[in-house]
Design a protein around this motif. Structure first.
Motif, PDB file in Angstrom:
ATOM      1  N   ASP A 157      70.082 119.564  -5.916  1.00 24.34           N
ATOM      2  CA  ASP A 157      70.543 118.443  -6.751  1.00 24.34           C
ATOM      3  C   ASP A 157      72.065 118.292  -6.729  1.00 24.34           C
ATOM      4  OD1 ASP A 157      68.010 117.670  -7.453  1.00 24.34           O
ATOM      5  OD2 ASP A 157      68.022 118.605  -9.430  1.00 24.34           O
ATOM      6  N   ASP A 158      72.649 118.561  -5.579  1.00 25.52           N
ATOM      7  CA  ASP A 158      74.102 118.396  -5.422  1.00 25.52           C
ATOM      8  C   ASP A 158      74.429 117.249  -4.471  1.00 25.52           C
ATOM      9  OD1 ASP A 158      73.265 119.447  -3.037  1.00 25.52           O
ATOM     10  OD2 ASP A 158      74.641 121.161  -3.032  1.00 25.52           O
ATOM     11  N   GLY A 159      73.416 116.441  -4.160  1.00 25.99           N
ATOM     12  CA  GLY A 159      73.618 115.306  -3.263  1.00 25.99           C
ATOM     13  C   GLY A 159      73.272 115.598  -1.820  1.00 25.99           C
ATOM     14  N   SER A 160      73.025 116.867  -1.495  1.00 35.06           N
ATOM     15  CA  SER A 160      72.737 117.242  -0.108  1.00 35.06           C
ATOM     16  C   SER A 160      71.262 117.091   0.253  1.00 35.06           C
ATOM     17  CB  SER A 160      73.172 118.694   0.146  1.00 35.06           C
ATOM     18  OG  SER A 160      72.409 119.586  -0.661  1.00 35.06           O
ATOM     19  N   ASN A 161      70.409 117.011  -0.739  1.00 33.98           N
ATOM     20  CA  ASN A 161      68.956 116.900  -0.516  1.00 33.98           C
ATOM     21  C   ASN A 161      68.433 118.040   0.369  1.00 33.98           C
ATOM     22  OD1 ASN A 161      68.409 114.341  -1.949  1.00 33.98           O
ATOM     23  ND2 ASN A 161      69.789 113.489  -0.404  1.00 33.98           N
ATOM     24  N   GLU A 162      68.834 119.237   0.007  1.00 34.34           N
ATOM     25  CA  GLU A 162      68.387 120.442   0.718  1.00 34.34           C
ATOM     26  C   GLU A 162      68.482 121.631  -0.213  1.00 34.34           C
ATOM     27  OE1 GLU A 162      71.286 122.589   1.672  1.00 34.34           O
ATOM     28  OE2 GLU A 162      72.727 121.218   2.583  1.00 34.34           O
ATOM     29  N   ASP A 163      68.009 122.790   0.272  1.00 32.99           N
ATOM     30  CA  ASP A 163      68.027 123.998  -0.562  1.00 32.99           C
ATOM     31  C   ASP A 163      69.135 124.965  -0.161  1.00 32.99           C
ATOM     32  OD1 ASP A 163      67.188 125.292   1.758  1.00 32.99           O
ATOM     33  OD2 ASP A 163      65.115 125.544   1.108  1.00 32.99           O
ATOM     34  N   GLY A 164      70.035 124.473   0.697  1.00 32.01           N
ATOM     35  CA  GLY A 164      71.123 125.315   1.197  1.00 32.01           C
ATOM     36  C   GLY A 164      70.929 125.699   2.646  1.00 32.01           C
ATOM     37  N   PHE A 165      69.682 125.684   3.099  1.00 32.67           N
ATOM     38  CA  PHE A 165      69.358 126.002   4.489  1.00 32.67           C
ATOM     39  C   PHE A 165      68.378 125.006   5.103  1.00 32.67           C
ATOM     40  CE2 PHE A 165      70.852 130.080   2.922  1.00 32.67           C
ATOM     41  CZ  PHE A 165      71.600 130.558   3.985  1.00 32.67           C
ATOM     42  N   VAL A 166      67.477 124.488   4.294  1.00 33.39           N
ATOM     43  CA  VAL A 166      66.434 123.588   4.796  1.00 33.39           C
ATOM     44  C   VAL A 166      66.506 122.261   4.052  1.00 33.39           C
ATOM     45  CG1 VAL A 166      63.953 123.256   5.102  1.00 33.39           C
ATOM     46  CG2 VAL A 166      64.943 125.543   5.329  1.00 33.39           C
ATOM     47  N   THR A 167      66.629 121.176   4.830  1.00 35.00           N
ATOM     48  CA  THR A 167      66.666 119.862   4.192  1.00 35.00           C
ATOM     49  C   THR A 167      65.281 119.485   3.690  1.00 35.00           C
ATOM     50  OG1 THR A 167      66.157 118.630   6.224  1.00 35.00           O
ATOM     51  CG2 THR A 167      68.484 119.113   5.792  1.00 35.00           C
ATOM     52  N   ASN A 168      65.247 118.573   2.735  1.00 34.40           N
ATOM     53  CA  ASN A 168      63.969 118.114   2.195  1.00 34.40           C
ATOM     54  C   ASN A 168      63.137 117.428   3.269  1.00 34.40           C
ATOM     55  OD1 ASN A 168      65.211 117.191  -1.144  1.00 34.40           O
ATOM     56  ND2 ASN A 168      64.901 119.165  -0.179  1.00 34.40           N
ATOM     57  N   VAL A 169      63.795 116.737   4.205  1.00 31.38           N
ATOM     58  CA  VAL A 169      63.072 116.092   5.308  1.00 31.38           C
ATOM     59  C   VAL A 169      62.413 117.156   6.182  1.00 31.38           C
ATOM     60  CG1 VAL A 169      63.306 114.715   7.412  1.00 31.38           C
ATOM     61  CG2 VAL A 169      64.507 114.022   5.338  1.00 31.38           C
ATOM     62  N   ASN A 192      41.793 129.553   4.332  1.00 29.85           N
ATOM     63  CA  ASN A 192      41.298 128.741   3.231  1.00 29.85           C
ATOM     64  C   ASN A 192      42.436 127.937   2.601  1.00 29.85           C
ATOM     65  OD1 ASN A 192      39.383 127.944   1.114  1.00 29.85           O
ATOM     66  ND2 ASN A 192      40.559 129.305  -0.211  1.00 29.85           N
ATOM     67  N   LYS A 193      43.433 128.637   2.065  1.00 32.35           N
ATOM     68  CA  LYS A 193      44.593 127.983   1.461  1.00 32.35           C
ATOM     69  C   LYS A 193      45.879 128.508   2.092  1.00 32.35           C
ATOM     70  CE  LYS A 193      42.535 126.957  -3.057  1.00 32.35           C
ATOM     71  NZ  LYS A 193      42.638 127.167  -4.528  1.00 32.35           N
ATOM     72  N   LEU A 194      46.824 127.593   2.255  1.00 31.03           N
ATOM     73  CA  LEU A 194      48.127 127.924   2.830  1.00 31.03           C
ATOM     74  C   LEU A 194      49.207 127.437   1.868  1.00 31.03           C
ATOM     75  CD1 LEU A 194      50.083 128.705   5.180  1.00 31.03           C
ATOM     76  CD2 LEU A 194      49.684 126.410   6.099  1.00 31.03           C
ATOM     77  N   VAL A 195      50.137 128.325   1.519  1.00 32.32           N
ATOM     78  CA  VAL A 195      51.277 127.957   0.673  1.00 32.32           C
ATOM     79  C   VAL A 195      52.545 128.136   1.490  1.00 32.32           C
ATOM     80  CG1 VAL A 195      52.584 128.445  -1.421  1.00 32.32           C
ATOM     81  CG2 VAL A 195      50.084 128.669  -1.435  1.00 32.32           C
ATOM     82  N   THR A 196      53.296 127.066   1.654  1.00 26.31           N
ATOM     83  CA  THR A 196      54.553 127.123   2.410  1.00 26.31           C
ATOM     84  C   THR A 196      55.711 126.895   1.445  1.00 26.31           C
ATOM     85  OG1 THR A 196      54.270 124.776   2.978  1.00 26.31           O
ATOM     86  CG2 THR A 196      53.537 126.399   4.596  1.00 26.31           C
ATOM     87  N   ILE A 197      56.666 127.807   1.439  1.00 24.62           N
ATOM     88  CA  ILE A 197      57.827 127.731   0.554  1.00 24.62           C
ATOM     89  C   ILE A 197      59.083 127.593   1.396  1.00 24.62           C
ATOM     90  CG2 ILE A 197      59.114 128.914  -1.268  1.00 24.62           C
ATOM     91  CD1 ILE A 197      56.581 130.543  -1.863  1.00 24.62           C
ATOM     92  N   ALA A 198      59.755 126.448   1.268  1.00 23.56           N
ATOM     93  CA  ALA A 198      61.006 126.193   2.001  1.00 23.56           C
ATOM     94  C   ALA A 198      60.833 126.337   3.503  1.00 23.56           C
ATOM     95  CB  ALA A 198      62.111 127.131   1.502  1.00 23.56           C
ATOM     96  N   GLY A 199      59.818 125.709   4.035  1.00 24.78           N
ATOM     97  CA  GLY A 199      59.542 125.804   5.465  1.00 24.78           C
ATOM     98  C   GLY A 199      60.470 124.949   6.312  1.00 24.78           C
TER      99      GLY A 199
END
Length: 290
Positions: free
Chosen positions: A230-242, A169-176
């Protein structure tokens, strides 16, 4: 004297009549106030018997989803009913009790081999859902996944299952990490989206999913949570926003109701996302808020 006494008695009688009529008029107001005070305030969260499976990622454990589940229990009146543990040999053990009528039931999934490949974890997740269904019948379910658990969950949903398998029904993906992991096959600020929305670089995980994307069920509601330091890398330390956002293009044409929420700063670091109370609230609201 008699005339004066008569006047006094008449005045006293009028005062009594006025007093009684005043009491009569105030009675309905008291009844109304009592009635209003007994009204039940409706909870902002639904009461559902649809189960939600919480799935951790690589090197994860029950600790990876404990905070999210505890928040759901406190805020959305959810209840963890089963811990489904998958042994290194694939053996499934279900610990707990799911009683009929339990509000917003949660199943916590734990892989003893937390380094297994996506395909293997996908098969284990499907087996867990089937095992729980054999114990307690349900027609549909939700998934909340973190990190590699997101890829394993999406891959499972793109894999043909046995007849009678319940519907998501619903899927929640966190830092996929749908299109790569920083330090392995991805680099911060290297990948980008083309005008079509397609990632310019397709890494191993993405290619795995592209091959079977048309098998993804239609009409799924998806909340995609993305972290940015928000350090200019546009990622969470392991996964980029793209990489995290690439799921949107992957599922094009599948009639997915897509919602994206971005979180910023230190609390948006890859492993801090599942400890972030604002993330937990966003998940609870998406799954169960009226």
């Amino acid at each position: 004297m008699r005339k004066l006494s008569l006047i006094k008695w008449l005045c006293l009688g009028l005062l009594v009549i006025v007093g009684l009529s005043g009491c009569g008029k105030s009675a309905p107001a008291t009844k109304s106030a009592t009635s209003a005070s007994t009204k039940t305030v409706q909870s902002p969260y639904v009461t559902s018997q649809r189960p939600t499976f919480y799935v951790h990622g690589f090197q994860g454990s029950a600790k990876s989803t404990n905070t999210l589940i505890a928040h759901a229990e406190k805020t959305a009146h959810a209840h963890k009913v089963i811990v489904a543990t998958v042994g290194t040999d694939g053996t499934i053990s279900l610990n707990g009790s799911w009683k009929n009528g339990t509000r917003n039931p949660i199943i916590q999934v734990v892989f003893k081999n937390n380094l297994a490949q996506y395909d293997q974890q996908s098969a284990w997740l499907a087996a867990v859902i089937s095992a729980v269904k054999a114990q307690h019948t349900f027609k549909s379910y939700n998934i909340v996944a973190h990190s590699a658990g997101c890829v394993a969950s999406v891959n499972m949903l793109m894999t043909k299952q046995t007849s009678g398998f319940p519907k998501v029904n619903k899927l929640v993906t966190i830092a996929g990490p749908f299109d790569g992991v920083v330090g392995e096959d991805d680099v911060a600020n290297q990948n980008s989206f083309l005008a079509s929305g397609k990632p310019a670089e397709l890494h191993a995980a993405y290619q795995l999913l592209v091959a079977k994307r048309t098998n993804f069920p239609k009409g799924v509601h998806l909340l995609n949570i993305v972290g940015n330091l928000d350090d200019g890398s546009n990622e969470d330390g392991f996964v980029t926003n793209v990489s995290a956002r690439s799921i949107k293009y992957l599922l094009r044409g599948r009639q997915v109701a897509y919602t994206e929420k971005d979180f910023h700063g230190k609390k948006a670091q890859h492993s801090q996302l599942h400890e972030n109370p604002k993330v937990a609230l966003a998940v609870d609201n998406y799954l169960w808020h009226r």
